[in-house]
Design a protein around this motif. Structure first.
Motif, PDB file in Angstrom:
ATOM      1  N   LEU A   1      58.881  48.235  55.738  1.00 56.24           N
ATOM      2  CA  LEU A   1      58.624  48.841  57.045  1.00 56.24           C
ATOM      3  C   LEU A   1      57.131  48.862  57.358  1.00 56.24           C
ATOM      4  O   LEU A   1      56.728  48.637  58.510  1.00 56.24           O
ATOM      5  N   LEU A   2      56.331  49.144  56.347  1.00 58.82           N
ATOM      6  CA  LEU A   2      54.881  49.098  56.556  1.00 58.82           C
ATOM      7  C   LEU A   2      54.419  47.686  56.919  1.00 58.82           C
ATOM      8  O   LEU A   2      53.535  47.506  57.759  1.00 58.82           O
ATOM      9  N   SER A   3      55.020  46.692  56.272  1.00 56.18           N
ATOM     10  CA  SER A   3      54.676  45.304  56.596  1.00 56.18           C
ATOM     11  C   SER A   3      55.077  44.958  58.020  1.00 56.18           C
ATOM     12  O   SER A   3      54.345  44.265  58.744  1.00 56.18           O
ATOM     13  N   LEU A   4      56.252  45.449  58.446  1.00 54.29           N
ATOM     14  CA  LEU A   4      56.689  45.206  59.817  1.00 54.29           C
ATOM     15  C   LEU A   4      55.776  45.912  60.815  1.00 54.29           C
ATOM     16  O   LEU A   4      55.449  45.356  61.877  1.00 54.29           O
ATOM     17  N   ALA A   5      55.348  47.133  60.457  1.00 56.60           N
ATOM     18  CA  ALA A   5      54.418  47.851  61.328  1.00 56.60           C
ATOM     19  C   ALA A   5      53.097  47.103  61.426  1.00 56.60           C
ATOM     20  O   ALA A   5      52.470  47.034  62.500  1.00 56.60           O
ATOM     21  N   THR A   6      52.665  46.528  60.301  1.00 53.76           N
ATOM     22  CA  THR A   6      51.448  45.710  60.311  1.00 53.76           C
ATOM     23  C   THR A   6      51.622  44.523  61.249  1.00 53.76           C
ATOM     24  O   THR A   6      50.725  44.185  62.048  1.00 53.76           O
ATOM     25  N   GLY A   7      52.793  43.879  61.168  1.00 58.47           N
ATOM     26  CA  GLY A   7      53.071  42.748  62.050  1.00 58.47           C
ATOM     27  C   GLY A   7      53.112  43.163  63.513  1.00 58.47           C
ATOM     28  O   GLY A   7      52.635  42.430  64.396  1.00 58.47           O
ATOM     29  N   ALA A   8      53.668  44.354  63.782  1.00 59.74           N
ATOM     30  CA  ALA A   8      53.769  44.822  65.172  1.00 59.74           C
ATOM     31  C   ALA A   8      52.390  45.052  65.779  1.00 59.74           C
ATOM     32  O   ALA A   8      52.141  44.692  66.946  1.00 59.74           O
TER      33      ALA A   8
ATOM     34  N   GLY B   1      41.431  49.883  67.913  1.00 57.83           N
ATOM     35  CA  GLY B   1      42.432  50.719  67.259  1.00 57.83           C
ATOM     36  C   GLY B   1      43.509  49.898  66.575  1.00 57.83           C
ATOM     37  O   GLY B   1      43.946  50.217  65.455  1.00 57.83           O
ATOM     38  N   LEU B   2      43.941  48.819  67.250  1.00 60.05           N
ATOM     39  CA  LEU B   2      44.971  47.956  66.653  1.00 60.05           C
ATOM     40  C   LEU B   2      44.466  47.263  65.393  1.00 60.05           C
ATOM     41  O   LEU B   2      45.199  47.121  64.413  1.00 60.05           O
ATOM     42  N   VAL B   3      43.178  46.836  65.429  1.00 62.51           N
ATOM     43  CA  VAL B   3      42.605  46.165  64.253  1.00 62.51           C
ATOM     44  C   VAL B   3      42.535  47.122  63.065  1.00 62.51           C
ATOM     45  O   VAL B   3      42.912  46.780  61.939  1.00 62.51           O
ATOM     46  N   VAL B   4      42.063  48.362  63.331  1.00 58.78           N
ATOM     47  CA  VAL B   4      41.969  49.349  62.251  1.00 58.78           C
ATOM     48  C   VAL B   4      43.363  49.698  61.716  1.00 58.78           C
ATOM     49  O   VAL B   4      43.592  49.762  60.487  1.00 58.78           O
ATOM     50  N   ALA B   5      44.313  49.909  62.628  1.00 63.43           N
ATOM     51  CA  ALA B   5      45.682  50.235  62.209  1.00 63.43           C
ATOM     52  C   ALA B   5      46.303  49.097  61.416  1.00 63.43           C
ATOM     53  O   ALA B   5      47.010  49.320  60.420  1.00 63.43           O
ATOM     54  N   ASN B   6      46.024  47.864  61.847  1.00 62.36           N
ATOM     55  CA  ASN B   6      46.552  46.696  61.154  1.00 62.36           C
ATOM     56  C   ASN B   6      46.046  46.639  59.716  1.00 62.36           C
ATOM     57  O   ASN B   6      46.818  46.395  58.775  1.00 62.36           O
ATOM     58  N   ALA B   7      44.728  46.885  59.547  1.00 64.94           N
ATOM     59  CA  ALA B   7      44.141  46.832  58.209  1.00 64.94           C
ATOM     60  C   ALA B   7      44.678  47.965  57.326  1.00 64.94           C
ATOM     61  O   ALA B   7      45.023  47.757  56.156  1.00 64.94           O
ATOM     62  N   ALA B   8      44.773  49.176  57.897  1.00 61.23           N
ATOM     63  CA  ALA B   8      45.231  50.321  57.110  1.00 61.23           C
ATOM     64  C   ALA B   8      46.697  50.168  56.702  1.00 61.23           C
ATOM     65  O   ALA B   8      47.060  50.357  55.529  1.00 61.23           O
ATOM     66  N   LEU B   9      47.542  49.821  57.670  1.00 66.07           N
ATOM     67  CA  LEU B   9      48.962  49.646  57.359  1.00 66.07           C
ATOM     68  C   LEU B   9      49.178  48.480  56.397  1.00 66.07           C
ATOM     69  O   LEU B   9      50.021  48.547  55.501  1.00 66.07           O
ATOM     70  N   GLY B  10      48.397  47.404  56.579  1.00 65.38           N
ATOM     71  CA  GLY B  10      48.523  46.239  55.704  1.00 65.38           C
ATOM     72  C   GLY B  10      48.154  46.571  54.267  1.00 65.38           C
ATOM     73  O   GLY B  10      48.846  46.175  53.327  1.00 65.38           O
ATOM     74  N   GLY B  11      47.048  47.324  54.081  1.00 64.83           N
ATOM     75  CA  GLY B  11      46.632  47.692  52.735  1.00 64.83           C
ATOM     76  C   GLY B  11      47.629  48.604  52.050  1.00 64.83           C
ATOM     77  O   GLY B  11      47.987  48.403  50.881  1.00 64.83           O
TER      78      GLY B  11
ATOM     79  N   VAL C   1      52.231  49.404  48.147  1.00 70.37           N
ATOM     80  CA  VAL C   1      53.596  49.872  47.889  1.00 70.37           C
ATOM     81  C   VAL C   1      54.454  48.725  47.360  1.00 70.37           C
ATOM     82  O   VAL C   1      55.219  48.882  46.401  1.00 70.37           O
ATOM     83  N   LEU C   2      54.312  47.547  47.978  1.00 70.64           N
ATOM     84  CA  LEU C   2      55.125  46.404  47.554  1.00 70.64           C
ATOM     85  C   LEU C   2      54.745  45.940  46.148  1.00 70.64           C
ATOM     86  O   LEU C   2      55.620  45.622  45.336  1.00 70.64           O
ATOM     87  N   ARG C   3      53.465  45.892  45.867  1.00 72.56           N
ATOM     88  CA  ARG C   3      53.031  45.434  44.541  1.00 72.56           C
ATOM     89  C   ARG C   3      53.429  46.443  43.461  1.00 72.56           C
ATOM     90  O   ARG C   3      53.816  46.051  42.352  1.00 72.56           O
ATOM     91  N   ARG C   4      53.337  47.726  43.788  1.00 71.35           N
ATOM     92  CA  ARG C   4      53.772  48.740  42.822  1.00 71.35           C
ATOM     93  C   ARG C   4      55.275  48.618  42.563  1.00 71.35           C
ATOM     94  O   ARG C   4      55.736  48.729  41.419  1.00 71.35           O
TER      95      ARG C   4
ATOM     96  N   LEU D   1      61.979  49.338  50.715  1.00 70.09           N
ATOM     97  CA  LEU D   1      62.193  49.457  52.159  1.00 70.09           C
ATOM     98  C   LEU D   1      60.962  50.041  52.833  1.00 70.09           C
ATOM     99  O   LEU D   1      60.569  49.589  53.925  1.00 70.09           O
ATOM    100  N   ALA D   2      60.326  51.040  52.181  1.00 70.03           N
ATOM    101  CA  ALA D   2      59.112  51.626  52.744  1.00 70.03           C
ATOM    102  C   ALA D   2      58.017  50.569  52.873  1.00 70.03           C
ATOM    103  O   ALA D   2      57.323  50.480  53.902  1.00 70.03           O
TER     104      ALA D   2
END
Length: 584
Positions: free
Chosen positions: A32-39, A70-80, A85-88, A28-29
């Protein structure tokens, strides 16, 4: 097990959830990070429209540029972070599946192992469980986050311009219809590809398990052709699955290109009629570009689910094989424990319903303490007696008792803890000599180990080995001779301090000197425990306290050597033949 049988079980998505449920919080975490990346990605087109408006009205664009950065940096950080988390989590799902499947396979009934290719079971615990990784991230999470992002993107597009949204949806729905025809083909091809991998694993295990025989028979070219044929079938089915998966991915990509061109044409016409401004068109085109990612994510989730569905079905097939109940290890008998008594009462048994009976009402009693030898022609059912005592198989009818208690009433771990068993081919596992000796009693101390090594005449071997007891013995003990493997197996059984010792042709590959020494050892053991021996050597049979003569699945006589030579013609013939063979 056939595909049809598998389909009667629970659906694949429900099976997947059982593997994912222990990791639902981290999953779920990650979602949510993926959704935040999408947002953060969805905000970019809106900020771009503001930037274009600022430029067209000669306003400063510093704020818009800062927001976009800021959105680009946040997108990259949240995406990574979300990807990690998902792969782990996906790796944890694979680990859990492998643990549960390996534990289950170790408890398989011997009847299930008899009719299953080991190589195919190996493929299920390796390649099939690996596919769960992609299913967890690409399918389960991808479908959820991709689907939500897709809906959110379409809502934003509707807010920007409903007309262009209608154009985009028309193209997307057309592509969805095509995908609906492709997905079932991916499912079938994926299942056949995984089955082919299992067949290839079975073919390879079959060859490697008897490589010396293959080489000695000059059969390498024939076996090579068989192995290559299995590999080619696996390749063919995998390519077929890849073909349909590629078709699905390209359909999604083509749909987005058509949508972009159509929106550009219709949007350009609306800009020309001043129905919308240029900033709105640019923002909508950015949304179309952004729409490509969740659509591909959803399409990838669907196609990956088909592959994972096939893997889950094969895993469930393995988990439906008959298995023994899970039990805790039972303590071994304490030194000086009372020996066990064994009795068969009218036992009938066959290995499968379509095979003839091996035992036709076998009845005998073995009192506690002493040695009992089982003799008879090949196929008389002697080795089967031992398999039934160990409860590798259960009789079709009749009763087997240990200490007057039916084997069915014994807990399996407690039953087998009381027994030491030396199989006919005396298997030795890959690893060190010490590992093999301690296999049945890992808690044995150095003194007990040294005593058993000396008793079984392995001390000379240990002295010759470069690393002593820690020397590796090779795959299936190939670095040891047949006689050495038999002595290792006997030592392993003796270290368990058994109340009942089963020896199935345990000295057949020993030379005369070592055979005589171990025969004396077995005689000593028989003074304090119950020993059952399947033997063909007259020297072993004559020292037994009692002899059970078996023929065609029945017990025809029980007595001592002296009694049976005069009372039973078959035994007299066997004894004379073996005596002549030994003398020759």
């Amino acid at each position: 097990m056939s595909t049809a049988e598998t389909e009667t079980g629970p659906p694949a998505w429900r099976l997947l959830l059982t593997y994912v449920r222990p990791h639902r919080r981290t999953l779920l975490a990650g979602a949510l990070l993926s959704l935040a990346t999408g947002a953060t990605g969805l905000m970019l087109p809106l900020v771009a429209r503001e930037l274009i408006d600022d430029l067209s009205h000669d306003r400063t664009i510093a704020g818009a540029l800062l927001a976009m950065s800021g959105l680009v940096v946040a997108n990259a950080a949240l995406g990574g972070l979300g990807s990690y988390v998902l792969r782990r989590t996906a790796e944890s799902v694979v680990l859990g599946a492998r643990r549960s499947l390996s534990s289950y396979l170790l408890r398989l009934r011997i009847t299930a192992v008899d009719r299953t290719e080991p190589g195919d079971l190996m493929a299920r615990i390796t390649s099939d469980t690996t596919l769960l990784r992609e299913v967890t991230t690409d399918s389960l999470v991808g479908l959820g986050t991709g689907g939500l992002t897709l809906v959110a993107t379409l809502v934003m597009m509707g807010l920007v311009d409903p007309v262009l949204l209608g154009v985009t949806l028309a193209v997307v729905l057309g592509a969805g219809t095509v995908l609906g025809l492709i997905v079932p083909r991916i499912n079938r091809a994926s299942r056949q590809a995984q089955d082919a991998v299992g067949v290839m694993g079975a073919a390879l295990e079959r060859i490697l398990g008897a490589l010396r025989t293959v080489k000695a028979s000059g059969a390498e070219p024939r076996e090579e052709r068989a192995l290559h044929a299995a590999a080619e079938e696996s390749w063919r089915q995998s390519v077929r699955a890849a073909k349909w998966s590629a078709a699905a991915g390209n359909t999604a990509g083509l749909a987005m290109q058509i949508a972009f061109i159509t929106v550009l044409a219709v949007g350009g016409a609306r800009v020309a009629t001043e129905a919308i401004d240029v900033g709105t068109l640019v923002a909508f085109l950015l949304f179309v570009f952004y729409l490509m990612s969740p659509i591909q994510q959803v399409v990838g989730a669907v196609t990956q689910y088909q592959t994972g569905k096939a893997a889950l079905a094969r895993i469930q097939d393995a988990l439906r094989l008959p298995a023994e109940p899970p039990v805790r290890p039972a303590p071994l008998p304490s030194p000086g424990a009372e020996p066990a008594a064994v009795a068969f009462q009218d036992v009938r048994f066959r290995y499968a319903d379509d095979l003839p009976y091996i035992h036709h009402g076998v009845t005998f009693d073995v009192p506690a303490r002493g040695m009992t030898a089982f003799v008879g022609p090949s196929g008389a059912g002697k080795t089967t007696v031992f398999s039934l005592i160990e409860r590798f198989y259960d009789p079709g009818s009749g009763e087997i008792t240990l200490d007057g208690r039916s084997l069915a009433d014994w807990e399996l771990a407690s039953l087998r803890a009381a027994i030491g068993y030396v199989e006919q081919d005396a298997p030795v596992l890959s690893g060190s000599l010490r590992d093999n000796l301690l296999l049945g009693n890992p808690e044995a101390d150095d003194g007990a180990l040294a005593a058993v090594v000396k008793t079984t005449r392995l001390d000379g071997l240990v002295a010759r080995l470069p690393n002593g007891l820690d020397t590796l013995v090779g795959h299936r003990g190939t670095r040891l001779s047949g006689g050495e493997r038999q002595r290792v197996a006997i030592a392993r059984a003796l270290l368990r301090r058994p109340r009942l010792l089963l020896l199935d042709e345990a000295t057949s590959q020993l030379d005369a000197v070592n055979e005589a020494a171990l025969r004396d050892t077995v005689a000593d053991v028989a003074r304090t425990t119950t020993v059952l021996v399947v033997a063909h050597r007259l020297s072993t049979v004559t020292m037994a306290d009692r002899i059970v003569v078996m023929d065609a699945g029945r017990v025809r006589a029980v007595g001592t050597h002296r009694e049976l030579v005069t009372a039973d013609p078959l035994y007299a013939e066997l004894a004379a033949t073996q005596f002549l063979a030994a003398g020759g």
